[in-house]
Write an enzyme that holds these catalytic residues in place. Structure first.
Site, short mmCIF file in Angstrom:
data_model
loop_
_atom_site.label_atom_id
_atom_site.label_comp_id
_atom_site.label_asym_id
_atom_site.label_seq_id
_atom_site.Cartn_x
_atom_site.Cartn_y
_atom_site.Cartn_z
N GLU A 174 0.87 -1.08 -0.23
CA GLU A 174 0.05 -0.07 0.11
C GLU A 174 0.90 1.26 -0.13
OE1 GLU A 174 0.84 1.67 2.79
OE2 GLU A 174 1.77 -0.13 3.46
N GLU A 316 4.72 -0.39 1.44
CA GLU A 316 4.82 -0.74 0.23
C GLU A 316 4.98 -2.27 -0.16
OE1 GLU A 316 8.53 1.03 -1.22
OE2 GLU A 316 7.88 3.00 -0.52
#
Length: 348
Positions: A174, A316
């Site tokens: 994300e 991430e």
């Protein structure tokens, strides 16, 4: 658009293969249990992948990006334009997850669900724009029902693509300025706990910043006290990328693809998904314990043991990607070690 697909049954792990994998581990040339979690990971993967020789050679990583209206409350140390800028950085190979994916030989998909600073069309980015950002959940629900349904479906679509590519492991990541605030709000609602137990520094807030963040979260939770189901809590307090992760995790379990969960935000999504679908839980492996304040609490709520504890808090999917080599080694040991009989080694 419908969310009826959320109720489709999850695939069932193969208990017989788990038992066989455990028996195989007991015959390898080592004291029983001496490889610790590496043994448990291999056994779990054998059961989930329905094979005597588990592998995670083909890894799919989807990084979902979306902005958050609650950023207007000053809860992040970084400006909101960074989300769109990082989408481009992911795509051009400069981000941590980009480097890690290349090193692992993993497929990396970047999905833009809506950023205030829209980077535009980028060849290697899937545009699934819902809105420039969610609404400020201190003033109203973060998403409409249609927006939530769309975000969930975007996550499921990523899993379908991963499955078609032959992926043996799915990782969700994300990116979204203020998404630790959204995740803390959602986790607080799901666990019915005060936000002070879950809110952390995020992108680098100081003590005063964290206190302000908690105050913002308390306002939001008071406003949405009537949201009592996990789906409504996700709609009122979540983000586009968090909802996409929820959809991806449910779809992965339905499709029979093991999931490696990353850090605080992705674990919040996992908690929401498991609260909706308890039969999803066996499909989740947990990569690391984030330094973000609330992550340890979420892992306890999910009865999860993480593979790594390196003080990471980047997001991430970077922590999950970092754990992949250990999963590969777990499989290599399971598949490649000699048994006592094969090696002619005496047993006790």
């Amino acid at each position: 658009m419908s969310i009826d697909w959320l109720t489709a049954p999850c695939a069932q792990p193969d208990a017989a293969l788990a038992e066989a994998a455990h028996a195989h581990q007991s015959q390898l040339t080592k004291p029983p249990g001496s490889l610790g979690m590496l043994e448990a990971l291999a056994i779990q993967l054998a059961s989930l992948q329905r094979t005597a020789q588990p592998a995670v050679d083909r890894v799919w990583i989807s990084v979902f990006a979306g902005d958050h209206g609650v950023a207007d409350e000053g809860v992040s140390a970084f400006p909101q334009v960074v989300t769109g800028e990082m989408v481009r950085n992911f795509a051009t190979g400069g981000a941590a997850i980009s480097v890690l994916a290349r090193s692992l030989g993993a497929d990396l998909e970047v999905v833009n669900l809506g950023t205030v600073n829209d980077p535009g069309e980028i060849p290697s980015v899937r545009r699934a724009i819902i809105a420039p950002s969610t609404a400020n959940f201190c003033l109203g629900p973060a998403m409409t029902m249609t927006q939530l349904e769309t975000a969930l479906a975007v996550g499921a679509e990523s899993v379908r693509t991963a499955k078609a590519s032959g992926a043996q492991l799915f990782i969700g990541g994300e990116m979204g300025i203020a998404n630790t605030t959204s995740a803390a709000a959602l986790a607080s609602a799901l666990l019915n706990e005060p936000p002070s137990t879950l809110a952390g520094a995020g992108t680098g807030l100081n003590a005063a910043g964290v206190m302000h963040k908690v105050t913002v979260l308390e306002r939001a939770l008071a406003l949405h006290v009537g949201a009592t189901t996990p789906l409504e809590q996700l709609r009122c307090l979540g983000g586009f990328e968090i909802a996409a992760l929820v959809g991806a995790y449910i779809a992965a379990a339905q499709s029979g693809i093991p999931v490696l969960v990353d850090g605080f935000i992705t674990t919040t999504a996992a908690l929401a998904a498991v609260t909706m679908r308890p039969d999803l839980r066996p499909w989740l492996l947990f990569a690391h314990r984030s330094k973000e304040h609330g992550h340890a609490r979420l892992l306890r709520a999910l009865d999860a043991e993480s593979v790594l504890d390196l003080g990471l808090r980047l997001g991430e999917a970077s922590g999950a990607a970092t754990a992949v080599p250990l999963l590969r080694l777990a499989c290599a040991l399971h598949n490649g070690m000699a048994t006592f009989a094969q090696a002619g080694v005496s047993t006790a």
